[in-house]
Scaffold this motif. Sequence first.
Motif, short mmCIF file in Angstrom:
data_model
loop_
_atom_site.label_atom_id
_atom_site.label_comp_id
_atom_site.label_asym_id
_atom_site.label_seq_id
_atom_site.Cartn_x
_atom_site.Cartn_y
_atom_site.Cartn_z
N PRO A 1 0.80 -1.23 0.00
CA PRO A 1 0.00 0.00 0.00
C PRO A 1 0.84 1.28 0.00
CG PRO A 1 -0.22 -1.18 2.09
CD PRO A 1 0.60 -2.03 1.19
N GLN A 2 2.01 1.27 0.65
CA GLN A 2 2.80 2.49 0.74
C GLN A 2 4.26 2.30 0.30
OE1 GLN A 2 2.37 3.63 4.82
NE2 GLN A 2 0.21 4.12 4.58
N ALA A 3 4.62 1.07 -0.06
CA ALA A 3 6.01 0.79 -0.43
C ALA A 3 6.05 -0.42 -1.37
CB ALA A 3 6.83 0.51 0.83
N THR A 4 7.21 -0.63 -1.98
CA THR A 4 7.42 -1.79 -2.84
C THR A 4 8.72 -2.47 -2.45
OG1 THR A 4 6.26 -0.72 -4.67
CG2 THR A 4 7.68 -2.57 -5.24
N LEU A 5 8.64 -3.77 -2.27
CA LEU A 5 9.82 -4.59 -1.96
C LEU A 5 10.35 -5.19 -3.25
CD1 LEU A 5 11.65 -6.18 0.08
CD2 LEU A 5 9.88 -7.94 0.03
N TYR A 6 11.67 -5.12 -3.44
CA TYR A 6 12.33 -5.77 -4.57
C TYR A 6 13.23 -6.85 -4.02
CZ TYR A 6 10.69 -1.81 -7.26
OH TYR A 6 9.89 -0.88 -7.86
N GLY A 7 13.13 -8.04 -4.58
CA GLY A 7 13.93 -9.15 -4.08
C GLY A 7 14.35 -10.10 -5.17
N GLU A 8 15.38 -10.85 -4.88
CA GLU A 8 15.94 -11.84 -5.78
C GLU A 8 15.24 -13.17 -5.53
OE1 GLU A 8 20.39 -13.74 -6.42
OE2 GLU A 8 20.02 -12.37 -4.77
N LEU A 9 14.67 -13.76 -6.57
CA LEU A 9 14.02 -15.06 -6.43
C LEU A 9 15.08 -16.13 -6.28
CD1 LEU A 9 11.49 -16.88 -6.52
CD2 LEU A 9 11.83 -17.00 -8.99
N ILE A 10 15.03 -16.84 -5.18
CA ILE A 10 15.97 -17.94 -4.95
C ILE A 10 15.34 -19.25 -5.42
CG2 ILE A 10 17.32 -19.21 -3.23
CD1 ILE A 10 18.18 -16.26 -3.66
#
Length: 139
Positions: free
Chosen positions: A47-56
Amino acid sequence: MTLWPCLPARCGFGGDPSLGGRPLPAGRGEEGSVPTLPRPILALPGPQATLYGELIQASLHRLEAGSRALLWVRPLLLREGSQVWKLRATPDLLWPAAGFVPAYAEEILPLLEQARDPGPHEPSARQRLQGFLRQLWQG
């Protein structure tokens, strides 16, 4: 030198964003070395942020009938408005696959330049990640 995971370009990316439980293709290593796997970068909008992550890894089976597929994700960045925080020091996540979307090079490369570690008088990267996940879980 830091090596970043595979970042697909928006055009020409024909991958299935839901991943469908398929294994990732083997990458090309240097001659005589162990091949490396490309690891896509995913975004989890909140809702207020976006998480970016590496798919393991994507779960290949369900733990029990009717349960949701899970992804093992290594957090990289958290974008909150105009602020971008580095999350490399945080633990990996096992999180439901629903809601994750592919992150494209055009989107994430500018964020890498803006990203910073939290200052000594700011919430830590771990606290920021926990707050983001709490909002997603409750919402």
